[in-house]
Write an enzyme that holds these catalytic residues in place. Structure first.
Site, PDB file in Angstrom:
ATOM      1  N   GLY A   7       0.828  -1.223   0.000  1.00 52.34           N
ATOM      2  CA  GLY A   7       0.000   0.000   0.000  1.00 52.34           C
ATOM      3  C   GLY A   7       0.849   1.254   0.000  1.00 52.34           C
ATOM      4  N   ARG A   9       1.379   3.534  -2.078  1.00 49.79           N
ATOM      5  CA  ARG A   9       0.887   4.759  -2.726  1.00 49.79           C
ATOM      6  C   ARG A   9      -0.132   5.485  -1.865  1.00 49.79           C
ATOM      7  NH1 ARG A   9      -0.960   3.209  -8.491  1.00 49.79           N
ATOM      8  NH2 ARG A   9      -1.120   5.463  -8.697  1.00 49.79           N
ATOM      9  N   GLY A  10      -0.523   4.872  -0.756  1.00 48.65           N
ATOM     10  CA  GLY A  10      -1.496   5.493   0.141  1.00 48.65           C
ATOM     11  C   GLY A  10      -0.830   6.493   1.079  1.00 48.65           C
ATOM     12  N   SER A 104      -6.841   0.114  13.197  1.00 47.63           N
ATOM     13  CA  SER A 104      -7.313   1.488  13.270  1.00 47.63           C
ATOM     14  C   SER A 104      -8.070   1.650  14.583  1.00 47.63           C
ATOM     15  CB  SER A 104      -8.237   1.716  12.080  1.00 47.63           C
ATOM     16  OG  SER A 104      -9.118   2.756  12.356  1.00 47.63           O
ATOM     17  N   SER A 105      -8.172   2.895  15.073  1.00 50.04           N
ATOM     18  CA  SER A 105      -8.851   3.102  16.355  1.00 50.04           C
ATOM     19  C   SER A 105     -10.350   2.782  16.256  1.00 50.04           C
ATOM     20  CB  SER A 105      -8.652   4.531  16.843  1.00 50.04           C
ATOM     21  OG  SER A 105      -9.097   5.441  15.866  1.00 50.04           O
ATOM     22  N   CYS A 106     -10.875   2.642  15.026  1.00 54.93           N
ATOM     23  CA  CYS A 106     -12.309   2.342  14.901  1.00 54.93           C
ATOM     24  C   CYS A 106     -12.627   0.893  15.278  1.00 54.93           C
ATOM     25  CB  CYS A 106     -12.822   2.671  13.513  1.00 54.93           C
ATOM     26  SG  CYS A 106     -12.261   1.533  12.284  1.00 54.93           S
ATOM     27  N   TYR A 133     -15.781  -2.944   8.320  1.00 49.59           N
ATOM     28  CA  TYR A 133     -14.354  -2.598   8.257  1.00 49.59           C
ATOM     29  C   TYR A 133     -13.658  -2.959   9.571  1.00 49.59           C
ATOM     30  CZ  TYR A 133     -10.292   0.520   7.794  1.00 49.59           C
ATOM     31  OH  TYR A 133      -9.031   1.037   7.724  1.00 49.59           O
ATOM     32  N   LYS A 137     -10.621  -5.726  10.370  1.00 45.17           N
ATOM     33  CA  LYS A 137      -9.375  -5.353  11.058  1.00 45.17           C
ATOM     34  C   LYS A 137      -9.164  -6.202  12.316  1.00 45.17           C
ATOM     35  CE  LYS A 137      -7.680  -1.987   8.583  1.00 45.17           C
ATOM     36  NZ  LYS A 137      -6.361  -2.120   7.960  1.00 45.17           N
ATOM     37  N   THR A 161      -4.387   6.410  15.600  1.00 42.71           N
ATOM     38  CA  THR A 161      -5.535   7.298  15.762  1.00 42.71           C
ATOM     39  C   THR A 161      -5.842   7.975  14.425  1.00 42.71           C
ATOM     40  OG1 THR A 161      -6.400   9.092  17.088  1.00 42.71           O
ATOM     41  CG2 THR A 161      -4.110   9.299  16.429  1.00 42.71           C
ATOM     42  N   ASN A 162      -6.655   9.049  14.411  1.00 44.00           N
ATOM     43  CA  ASN A 162      -6.915   9.808  13.175  1.00 44.00           C
ATOM     44  C   ASN A 162      -5.604  10.388  12.667  1.00 44.00           C
ATOM     45  OD1 ASN A 162      -9.794   9.687  13.347  1.00 44.00           O
ATOM     46  ND2 ASN A 162      -9.631  11.180  15.000  1.00 44.00           N
ATOM     47  N   HIS A 176     -11.851  12.643   5.979  1.00 42.89           N
ATOM     48  CA  HIS A 176     -11.949  12.905   7.417  1.00 42.89           C
ATOM     49  C   HIS A 176     -12.142  14.412   7.624  1.00 42.89           C
ATOM     50  CE1 HIS A 176      -9.618   8.998   8.130  1.00 42.89           C
ATOM     51  NE2 HIS A 176     -10.817   8.832   8.632  1.00 42.89           N
ATOM     52  N   ARG A 206     -11.383  15.189  19.240  1.00 46.14           N
ATOM     53  CA  ARG A 206     -10.625  14.198  18.468  1.00 46.14           C
ATOM     54  C   ARG A 206      -9.139  14.503  18.587  1.00 46.14           C
ATOM     55  NH1 ARG A 206     -14.965  12.405  18.460  1.00 46.14           N
ATOM     56  NH2 ARG A 206     -16.334  11.791  16.737  1.00 46.14           N
ATOM     57  N   ASP A 266     -23.050  14.672  15.248  1.00 45.67           N
ATOM     58  CA  ASP A 266     -21.727  14.945  15.809  1.00 45.67           C
ATOM     59  C   ASP A 266     -20.837  13.704  15.865  1.00 45.67           C
ATOM     60  OD1 ASP A 266     -21.455  17.591  16.343  1.00 45.67           O
ATOM     61  OD2 ASP A 266     -22.215  17.498  18.398  1.00 45.67           O
TER      62      ASP A 266
HETATM   63  N1  LIG Z   1      -6.048   7.429   7.292  1.00 46.23           N
HETATM   64  C1  LIG Z   1      -6.248   7.318   8.603  1.00 46.23           C
HETATM   65  O1  LIG Z   1      -6.636   8.285   9.281  1.00 46.23           O
HETATM   66  C2  LIG Z   1      -5.966   6.009   9.283  1.00 46.23           C
HETATM   67  C3  LIG Z   1      -6.175   5.949  10.670  1.00 46.23           C
HETATM   68  C4  LIG Z   1      -5.927   4.751  11.329  1.00 46.23           C
HETATM   69  C5  LIG Z   1      -5.491   3.643  10.603  1.00 46.23           C
HETATM   70  N2  LIG Z   1      -5.289   3.720   9.268  1.00 46.23           N
HETATM   71  C6  LIG Z   1      -4.864   2.485   8.580  1.00 46.23           C
HETATM   72  O2  LIG Z   1      -3.717   2.684   7.789  1.00 46.23           O
HETATM   73  C7  LIG Z   1      -3.770   1.836   6.637  1.00 46.23           C
HETATM   74  C8  LIG Z   1      -3.539   2.678   5.384  1.00 46.23           C
HETATM   75  O3  LIG Z   1      -4.482   3.725   5.340  1.00 46.23           O
HETATM   76  P1  LIG Z   1      -4.333   4.985   4.374  1.00 46.23           P
HETATM   77  O4  LIG Z   1      -5.037   6.105   5.019  1.00 46.23           O
HETATM   78  O5  LIG Z   1      -2.926   5.118   3.947  1.00 46.23           O
HETATM   79  O6  LIG Z   1      -5.234   4.497   3.140  1.00 46.23           O
HETATM   80  P2  LIG Z   1      -5.078   4.836   1.595  1.00 46.23           P
HETATM   81  O7  LIG Z   1      -4.449   6.176   1.424  1.00 46.23           O
HETATM   82  O8  LIG Z   1      -6.401   4.577   0.986  1.00 46.23           O
HETATM   83  O9  LIG Z   1      -4.044   3.739   1.100  1.00 46.23           O
HETATM   84  C9  LIG Z   1      -4.365   2.386   1.001  1.00 46.23           C
HETATM   85  C10 LIG Z   1      -3.432   1.735   0.028  1.00 46.23           C
HETATM   86  O10 LIG Z   1      -3.791   0.365  -0.109  1.00 46.23           O
HETATM   87  C11 LIG Z   1      -3.735   0.028  -1.477  1.00 46.23           C
HETATM   88  N3  LIG Z   1      -4.632  -1.065  -1.818  1.00 46.23           N
HETATM   89  C12 LIG Z   1      -5.953  -1.179  -1.552  1.00 46.23           C
HETATM   90  N4  LIG Z   1      -6.452  -2.310  -2.062  1.00 46.23           N
HETATM   91  C13 LIG Z   1      -5.403  -2.925  -2.706  1.00 46.23           C
HETATM   92  C14 LIG Z   1      -5.289  -4.125  -3.446  1.00 46.23           C
HETATM   93  N5  LIG Z   1      -6.349  -4.928  -3.645  1.00 46.23           N
HETATM   94  N6  LIG Z   1      -4.076  -4.438  -3.948  1.00 46.23           N
HETATM   95  C15 LIG Z   1      -3.009  -3.631  -3.774  1.00 46.23           C
HETATM   96  N7  LIG Z   1      -3.054  -2.485  -3.066  1.00 46.23           N
HETATM   97  C16 LIG Z   1      -4.248  -2.138  -2.540  1.00 46.23           C
HETATM   98  C17 LIG Z   1      -4.176   1.299  -2.211  1.00 46.23           C
HETATM   99  O11 LIG Z   1      -3.746   1.228  -3.540  1.00 46.23           O
HETATM  100  P3  LIG Z   1      -4.274   2.273  -4.663  1.00 46.23           P
HETATM  101  O12 LIG Z   1      -3.397   3.487  -4.446  1.00 46.23           O
HETATM  102  O13 LIG Z   1      -4.051   1.594  -5.946  1.00 46.23           O
HETATM  103  O14 LIG Z   1      -5.731   2.510  -4.359  1.00 46.23           O
HETATM  104  C18 LIG Z   1      -3.465   2.351  -1.373  1.00 46.23           C
HETATM  105  O15 LIG Z   1      -2.155   2.552  -1.826  1.00 46.23           O
HETATM  106  C19 LIG Z   1      -5.146   1.155   6.664  1.00 46.23           C
HETATM  107  O16 LIG Z   1      -4.997  -0.134   7.174  1.00 46.23           O
HETATM  108  C20 LIG Z   1      -5.944   2.009   7.637  1.00 46.23           C
HETATM  109  O17 LIG Z   1      -6.892   1.271   8.347  1.00 46.23           O
HETATM  110  C21 LIG Z   1      -5.512   4.880   8.583  1.00 46.23           C
END
Ligand SMILES: NC(=O)c1ccc[n+]([C@@H]2O[C@H](COP(=O)([O-])OP(=O)(O)OC[C@H]3O[C@@H](n4cnc5c(N)ncnc54)[C@H](OP(=O)(O)O)[C@@H]3O)[C@@H](O)[C@H]2O)c1
Length: 309
Positions: A7, A9-10, A104-106, A133, A137, A161-162, A176, A206, A266
């Site tokens: 992941g 690119r996320g 995740s905190s959720c 979701y 997790k 967290t967030n 968010h 938050r 809220d």
């Molecule tokens: N954002 C928050 O506030 C937050 C808070 C707590 C925990 N988290 C946790 O942190 C982790 C990452 O979150 P994020 O915010 O970085 O999410 P994100 O920006 O949506 O990134 C998720 C990544 O997973 C990749 N992905 C999804 N499905 C895939 C598949 N089938 N094959 C290959 N790659 C795949 C996506 O690829 P593409 O780029 O191709 O879509 C993307 O690069 C998650 O587990 C989330 O629960 C996030």
């Protein structure tokens, strides 16, 4: 170490890659979804058999806001369990020495005692809007523990967290609160509007962790933590949505006013993680919220499609 960041690119994955590159001593492996769809067990298995990473950080998941979560529980459950199952199974089958799973905190109960301790997991009902979701997790956390219990594998889980920072989702329809506010205030400033409408009363509390601080915390866990229990990653301090809005407004330079649409929900009054465990490992966040918002706004202006009005 050969480290696979799933992941990458996320928002989280890209921050982890930046942190690893800054540390500069590992070979960092990445694959885009086009190159390797992590829901495809056979492809994942073939890739791990070939590459054999020493460590895996699992930041790949289907992630979304309340609306998307309540509309698509099937996809959230199936895709997320598939991704984490495929990754853990193939990683350990091919010699992975350490696996870091991201929850995740959720995943904590809706009415968990505040600040939320790690041992409150599964002590009460979940928030219903994103329970698919959260359950996926929780299954990932349990799978990591099962690998430890049954096969003695080194699998650990972190609960952030967030988060906010570069690479966030700024679409106000699905984002968010913090990145959504950046877009709304920016658009209002550019279009010369006097008022921005925000949801709710502004009173919920938050906490917000900059994703670069999270990435450093994840590397601390990867290096120094090897236990069955999950670990919270947060700031340990929260602020009201109203206080947050004022900070974002100032960083963006919007000079108008905010109208609170109190007809909108809220959500939970407070969501704050207990961070004693990660603090005991010597990690604490270093980016103050004002500085983090200002640098995120700069990133938004240069990179986010939502910045174009
Ligand atoms: N954002 C928050 O506030 C937050 C808070 C707590 C925990 N988290 C946790 O942190 C982790 C990452 O979150 P994020 O915010 O970085 O999410 P994100 O920006 O949506 O990134 C998720 C990544 O997973 C990749 N992905 C999804 N499905 C895939 C598949 N089938 N094959 C290959 N790659 C795949 C996506 O690829 P593409 O780029 O191709 O879509 C993307 O690069 C998650 O587990 C989330 O629960 C996030």
């Amino acid at each position: 170490m050969k480290i696979f960041v799933a992941g990458h690119r996320g928002m989280v994955g890209s921050a982890v890659v930046r942190a690893l590159e800054k540390r500069g001593r590992d070979l960092v492996l990445t694959r885009s979804r086009q190159e390797l769809d992590l829901t495809h067990a056979v492809e994942v298995e073939k890739w791990f058999a070939r590459e054999k990473p020493d460590q895996v950080i699992d930041a790949a998941a289907r992630v979304g806001g309340i609306l998307e979560n309540s509309r698509r529980p099937v996809e959230f459950l199936i895709e997320n369990t598939r991704i984490q199952n495929n990754l853990m199974e193939s990683a350990f089958r091919h010699g992975c020495q350490k696996f870091l799973f991201l929850g995740s905190s959720c995943i904590y109960p809706k009415h968990a005692h505040q600040p939320i301790r790690e041992d409150s997991l599964m002590s009460g009902p979940l928030e219903s809007t994103n329970d698919a979701y959260a359950l996926a997790k929780i299954a990932g956390v349990r799978l990591a523990q099962a690998y430890r219990d049954e096969y003695g594998k080194s699998a650990i889980s972190a609960m952030p967290t967030n988060l906010y920072g570069p690479g966030d989702n700024f679409d106000p329809e699905s984002s968010h609160a913090l990145p959504g506010m950046i877009t709304k205030f920016h658009r209002a400033k550019m279009q010369g509007e006097r008022e921005v409408v925000l949801w709710g009363t502004g009173s919920p509390r938050r906490e917000w962790l900059h994703v670069d601080n999270l990435a450093d915390g994840l590397l601390v866990l990867l290096e120094h933590y090897d236990e069955r229990e999950i670990v919270n990653l947060g700031v340990g301090e929260d602020l009201t949505i109203k206080e947050l809005a004022e900070k974002v407004m100032k960083a963006v330079g919007f000079a108008g006013s905010i109208r609170w649409d109190t007809g909108k929900p809220d959500g939970t009054p407070r969501k704050l993680l207990d961070v004693s465990k990660i603090r005991a490992l010597g990690w604490r966040p270093t980016i103050p919220i004002d500085q983090g918002i200002a640098s995120t706004y700069e990133w938004f202006l240069k990179n986010a499609p939502e910045a174009k009005v």
